[in-house]
Design a protein around this motif. Structure first.
Motif, short mmCIF file in Angstrom:
data_model
loop_
_atom_site.label_atom_id
_atom_site.label_comp_id
_atom_site.label_asym_id
_atom_site.label_seq_id
_atom_site.Cartn_x
_atom_site.Cartn_y
_atom_site.Cartn_z
N ARG A 96 1.23 -2.52 4.29
CA ARG A 96 0.00 -1.71 4.37
C ARG A 96 0.13 -0.60 5.41
N LYS A 97 0.70 -0.95 6.56
CA LYS A 97 0.89 0.04 7.62
C LYS A 97 1.85 1.14 7.15
N PHE A 98 2.90 0.75 6.45
CA PHE A 98 3.87 1.71 5.93
C PHE A 98 3.21 2.64 4.93
N GLU A 99 2.38 2.09 4.06
CA GLU A 99 1.71 2.92 3.05
C GLU A 99 0.69 3.87 3.68
N LYS A 100 0.07 3.47 4.76
CA LYS A 100 -0.95 4.31 5.40
C LYS A 100 -0.36 5.31 6.39
N ALA A 101 0.57 4.83 7.23
CA ALA A 101 1.06 5.67 8.33
C ALA A 101 2.52 6.09 8.20
#
Length: 74
Positions: free
Chosen positions: A28-33
């Motif tokens: 999720r962090k990779f997809e967002k940031a």
């Protein structure tokens, strides 16, 4: 795999996490940031079957080592 791409293939974060071994919070962090470790990036990339693209980047190119080689192969 970006969120839009993952969703278009019908892959959930949970299933990608389970298959790749990368925690779902990291996905999720990779997809967002766009932040992820190289190891986890390679695990995800390997899961979507694109690891061969990365391997191509690390192979030596046929770069001429002399002017004669350039002229002879022109």
């Amino acid at each position: 795999m970006c969120e839009k791409n993952r969703k278009s293939k019908g892959v959930s974060v949970k299933s990608l996490s389970k298959k790749s071994g990368v925690p779902d919070s990291t996905i999720r962090k990779f997809e967002k940031a766009g932040e992820i470790s190289l190891r986890q990036f390679l695990l995800l990339y390997g899961e979507i079957g694109k690891l061969s693209d990365i391997q191509k980047l690390t192979q030596k190119a046929n770069i001429p080592s002399s002017l004669d080689e350039v002229i002879n192969h022109a």
